[in-house]
Design a protein around this motif. Structure first.
Motif, PDB file in Angstrom:
ATOM      1  N   LYS A 252       0.839  -1.203   0.000  1.00  7.24           N
ATOM      2  CA  LYS A 252       0.000   0.000   0.000  1.00  7.24           C
ATOM      3  C   LYS A 252       0.871   1.249   0.000  1.00  7.24           C
ATOM      4  O   LYS A 252       1.762   1.404   0.818  1.00  7.24           O
ATOM      5  CB  LYS A 252      -0.911  -0.013   1.236  1.00  7.24           C
ATOM      6  N   GLN A 253       0.609   2.156  -0.916  1.00 10.51           N
ATOM      7  CA  GLN A 253       1.341   3.407  -1.037  1.00 10.51           C
ATOM      8  C   GLN A 253       0.605   4.478  -0.226  1.00 10.51           C
ATOM      9  O   GLN A 253      -0.586   4.700  -0.444  1.00 10.51           O
ATOM     10  CB  GLN A 253       1.433   3.846  -2.494  1.00 10.51           C
TER      11      GLN A 253
ATOM     12  N   PRO B   3       5.218   4.984   3.369  1.00 14.54           N
ATOM     13  CA  PRO B   3       5.070   6.419   3.088  1.00 14.54           C
ATOM     14  C   PRO B   3       5.837   6.810   1.832  1.00 14.54           C
ATOM     15  O   PRO B   3       7.053   6.620   1.753  1.00 14.54           O
ATOM     16  CB  PRO B   3       5.655   7.084   4.334  1.00 14.54           C
ATOM     17  N   ILE B   4       5.125   7.348   0.853  1.00 13.03           N
ATOM     18  CA  ILE B   4       5.734   7.725  -0.428  1.00 13.03           C
ATOM     19  C   ILE B   4       6.120   9.191  -0.449  1.00 13.03           C
ATOM     20  O   ILE B   4       7.107   9.589  -1.067  1.00 13.03           O
ATOM     21  CB  ILE B   4       4.756   7.418  -1.587  1.00 13.03           C
TER      22      ILE B   4
ATOM     23  N   SER C  21       0.423   6.471  -7.694  1.00 14.37           N
ATOM     24  CA  SER C  21      -0.472   5.332  -7.415  1.00 14.37           C
ATOM     25  C   SER C  21      -0.740   5.191  -5.915  1.00 14.37           C
ATOM     26  O   SER C  21      -0.586   4.118  -5.322  1.00 14.37           O
ATOM     27  CB  SER C  21       0.137   4.034  -7.967  1.00 14.37           C
ATOM     28  N   ILE C  22      -1.134   6.299  -5.278  1.00 16.93           N
ATOM     29  CA  ILE C  22      -1.380   6.318  -3.832  1.00 16.93           C
ATOM     30  C   ILE C  22      -2.659   5.537  -3.499  1.00 16.93           C
ATOM     31  O   ILE C  22      -3.674   5.689  -4.176  1.00 16.93           O
ATOM     32  CB  ILE C  22      -1.509   7.767  -3.317  1.00 16.93           C
ATOM     33  N   ASP C  23      -2.572   4.710  -2.474  1.00 16.96           N
ATOM     34  CA  ASP C  23      -3.726   3.929  -2.021  1.00 16.96           C
ATOM     35  C   ASP C  23      -4.396   4.534  -0.797  1.00 16.96           C
ATOM     36  O   ASP C  23      -5.592   4.332  -0.578  1.00 16.96           O
ATOM     37  CB  ASP C  23      -3.288   2.494  -1.677  1.00 16.96           C
ATOM     38  N   GLU C  24      -3.611   5.236   0.029  1.00 20.14           N
ATOM     39  CA  GLU C  24      -4.158   5.745   1.287  1.00 20.14           C
ATOM     40  C   GLU C  24      -3.557   7.104   1.606  1.00 20.14           C
ATOM     41  O   GLU C  24      -2.370   7.341   1.381  1.00 20.14           O
ATOM     42  CB  GLU C  24      -3.854   4.766   2.419  1.00 20.14           C
TER      43      GLU C  24
ATOM     44  N   GLU D  94      -8.329   5.638   0.136  1.00 18.64           N
ATOM     45  CA  GLU D  94      -8.723   5.425   1.520  1.00 18.64           C
ATOM     46  C   GLU D  94      -8.178   6.582   2.351  1.00 18.64           C
ATOM     47  O   GLU D  94      -7.057   7.046   2.138  1.00 18.64           O
ATOM     48  CB  GLU D  94      -8.161   4.100   2.032  1.00 18.64           C
ATOM     49  N   LEU D  95      -8.957   7.030   3.322  1.00 24.40           N
ATOM     50  CA  LEU D  95      -8.597   8.231   4.078  1.00 24.40           C
ATOM     51  C   LEU D  95      -8.563   7.936   5.570  1.00 24.40           C
ATOM     52  O   LEU D  95      -9.488   7.334   6.117  1.00 24.40           O
ATOM     53  CB  LEU D  95      -9.625   9.335   3.794  1.00 24.40           C
ATOM     54  N   LYS D  96      -7.465   8.353   6.225  1.00 19.27           N
ATOM     55  CA  LYS D  96      -7.340   8.200   7.669  1.00 19.27           C
ATOM     56  C   LYS D  96      -6.838   9.510   8.268  1.00 19.27           C
ATOM     57  O   LYS D  96      -6.396  10.405   7.538  1.00 19.27           O
ATOM     58  CB  LYS D  96      -6.386   7.056   8.023  1.00 19.27           C
ATOM     59  N   ILE D  97      -6.894   9.611   9.593  1.00 15.50           N
ATOM     60  CA  ILE D  97      -6.530  10.861  10.255  1.00 15.50           C
ATOM     61  C   ILE D  97      -5.887  10.572  11.590  1.00 15.50           C
ATOM     62  O   ILE D  97      -6.168   9.554  12.229  1.00 15.50           O
ATOM     63  CB  ILE D  97      -7.784  11.755  10.448  1.00 15.50           C
TER      64      ILE D  97
END
Length: 620
Positions: free
Chosen positions: A145-146, A173-174, A208-211, A237-240
């Motif tokens: 996962k990127q 982390p990209i 090609s970010i996944d999250e 996908e979004l997180k905080i």
């Protein structure tokens, strides 16, 4: 590899490095030509250094550290250990030279020995770290996962490190996104800053970010909302990382990285709590919390447990919720003496018995019937529980000289149109009246809705979304004040610390929020489009409800306190005779009161509780 085997290998390597450093110090001192008369001094220096350095390194704990995580702290430990070892070696060689009449250790050689040891021992540890990291990244694939991190500040760096410490299982982390122009094209932890929030879509597609992780714990609700909307268009996908008010005191906990919630879009500022002031009236005291199994009561219990009360007495009517909060608190704060009491606050005898048994110093009264439509259908229960129940608690507190009694009120108590709101306004007057003749400091804390509490709109909306809709909203113009449960609990506790007696504290609720906007936000955060995937249906205002809530009557006004988020309402006149008559009638005939009689009774103490409410209830 066992610790003993690992220690022996490290000591063998260090012994070789010590001898290399000893030889190097003499070699450099004499520019490659060590005089024959100094060879004996060199041999003694090497032998003493090997024994002393290894012993000092062991005492300083250099053999029980994980050097793949070495940092400046470990480097300083090496410097300290080498300095002590060098001093010991110089002393031993000097004494030996006096006894055996051999040449002393040259001062320059001693300095070169110290430098060589710091370089060789420190270098070996950090080379070990580099090799471990490279080997780890070659052999541990982790997640594919990127991840893109929004925020290149302290929180962003913590998030990147946490992903690394989790062996990249949760993603790699990209890059970073940050609006600070000075950070553009720079690298943090070897990870580049790839642009500003306006570049999120471009970066997501290009890498090609996944999250996406939002690492901006102090960002405004508007900023978070904008970033959420940008990311939703990108389909990632979004997180905080949560705001700092989620934790009463301390730094951001990166383990709490989670999905974005509606609370994050409100933009509530972190709560500042005077820890010393709070601890001053809670620490060591027996603290009662009524309704301790409820949303607010349980959170107050969690917060109070952090201030080391002498006893924490959890009172509630529901055995399961009390059991749950007791188990949680015992696991988190096992040193505190917890007592649970299953009790109905309408039971005057039992309440009096409990107060006399434990003699609390502080009481937080959170138990109440507060569901507006249900109380419209069962108004006599609202009277008995909210008014008589509170009176039972307050009078028992007065008898045992409780120091501070804090009652939780609501914005629905202002110009009430519902039975529930009218009972809570009556409770405010009741405790203000009792405060005038009691040594106990009785205060009320008034605030609006809390997100996530049982019976609130958020859990209801979530259930409706899970079923595919529709999401029901009473009216398109319905607005409410909202705050989070931890925020409300912390401010309630702080208000208790400021109590002088008789105050109605009012919490700063920020800006009112449209319920329909809240519904739309929650639908989007669930991955759907409002009125496309999930319909919003307007059902009409229910009995007792208002389009908007108020925090003050026109007569009250407010005065500020030393806390920027807490205000005090100016007291109104209270008709004590009518108030006492009301409570007497409820005790005598509470269960037999008809709906119209309930309305008329409440109107005797709250003239603004209008007749039209009675008609609405009767028609319902």
């Amino acid at each position: 590899m066992s610790l003993r085997k690992r220690t022996l290998i490290l000591m063998l390597i260090d012994a070789m490095l010590i001898n290399l450093a000893a030889f190097g110090s003499f070699y450099l001192r004499f520019e490659g030509a060590i005089p024959l008369e100094y060879y004996q001094t060199y041999y003694h220096t090497a032998a003493a250094a090997t024994i002393l350095y290894l012993a000092v390194f062991y005492v300083f704990g250099l053999y029980n550290r994980l050097w793949q995580y070495a940092s400046t702290g470990e480097l300083l430990s090496i410097v300290y250990a080498v300095t002590v070892g060098t001093g010991g070696t110089v002393a031993v060689v000097y004494v030996y030279g006096l006894v055996r009449a051999v040449y002393r250790l040259p001062h320059t050689a001693a300095m070169l020995l110290w430098l060589a040891m710091v370089f060789l021992i420190g270098g070996s540890r950090f080379i070990w770290r580099i090799l471990q990291e490279n080997a780890f990244e070659r052999h541990v694939p982790g997640s594919q996962k990127q991840v893109l991190i929004v925020g290149a500040g302290d929180a962003g760096v913590l998030a990147a490190r946490e992903l690394k410490n989790r062996n990249y299982r949760d993603g790699r982390p990209i890059g970073f996104i940050d609006d600070n122009v000075s950070k553009q094209k720079l690298h943090l932890l070897g990870i580049p800053v790839l642009g500003t929030r306006k570049d999120i879509n471009r970066v997501v597609k290009g890498h090609s970010i996944d999250e996406v992780i939002i690492a901006m714990p102090s960002a405004s609700g508007e900023s978070v909302r904008e970033i959420v909307q940008i990311c939703e268009k990108s389909g990632v996908e979004l997180k905080i990382m949560p705001g700092v008010y989620d934790i009463i005191s301390g730094d951001i906990n990166v383990n709490a990285i989670r999905q974005v919630q509606v609370e994050d879009l409100l933009g509530r500022d972190p709560v500042s709590v005077d820890l010393e002031e709070v601890a001053g009236y809670v620490a060591g005291e027996t603290v009662f919390i009524t309704g301790a199994g409820g949303s607010i009561g349980s959170e107050i219990s969690r917060q109070i447990a952090r201030f080391n009360p002498g006893k924490l007495v959890l009172l509630g009517h529901g055995e399961n919720t009390i059991f749950d909060i007791e188990q949680e608190l015992r696991a988190e704060h096992p040193s505190i003496d917890y007592i649970t009491e299953i009790v109905d606050i309408k039971d005057r005898e039992k309440i009096t018995l409990i107060f006399e048994r434990y003699k609390p110093g502080v009481v937080f009264h959170a138990a109440a019937h507060k569901h507006v439509p249900l109380m419209e259908r069962n108004p006599e229960e609202a009277l008995k529980n909210n008014i008589v129940g509170t009176q039972n608690l307050a009078e028992a507190a007065d008898k045992v000289n409780v120091k501070t009694f804090v009652s939780i009120s609501t914005d629905k108590a202002v110009n009430p149109t519902s039975v529930m709101g009218a009972t809570k306004r009556t409770v405010e007057m009741l405790i203000q009246n009792l405060d005038r003749r009691s040594q106990t400091k009785f205060v009320a804390v008034r605030f609006g809705n809390v997100l996530g509490s049982r019976g609130s709109v958020i859990p209801t909306f979530k259930k409706q979304i899970a079923k595919g809709g529709p999401v029901t909203v009473t009216h398109p113009d319905m607005v409410r004040y909202f705050m989070t449960i931890p925020e409300a609990a912390q401010l309630v506790i702080q208000a208790g610390a400021m109590a002088k007696g008789g105050e109605i504290f009012i919490l700063d609720m920020g800006k009112p929020v449209k319920i329909v906007d809240l519904a739309k936000d929650l639908i989007r955060l669930s991955g759907f489009e409002p009125d496309v995937d999930i319909k919003i249906q307007f059902t009409g205002i229910r009995p007792g409800e208002k389009l908007f809530e108020e925090l003050l009557t026109a007569e009250e006004g407010t005065t500020s306190t030393k806390h920027s988020r807490i205000f005090v309402a100016k007291p109104n006149q209270i008709d004590v005779e009518r108030l006492e008559e009301l409570t007497h009638i409820i005790r005598e005939r509470g269960s037999y009161l008809k709906r119209d009689e309930v309305i008329e009774l409440l109107q005797t103490v709250i003239p603004t509780f209008r007749k039209k409410t009675a008609k609405a209830v009767a028609n319902h």
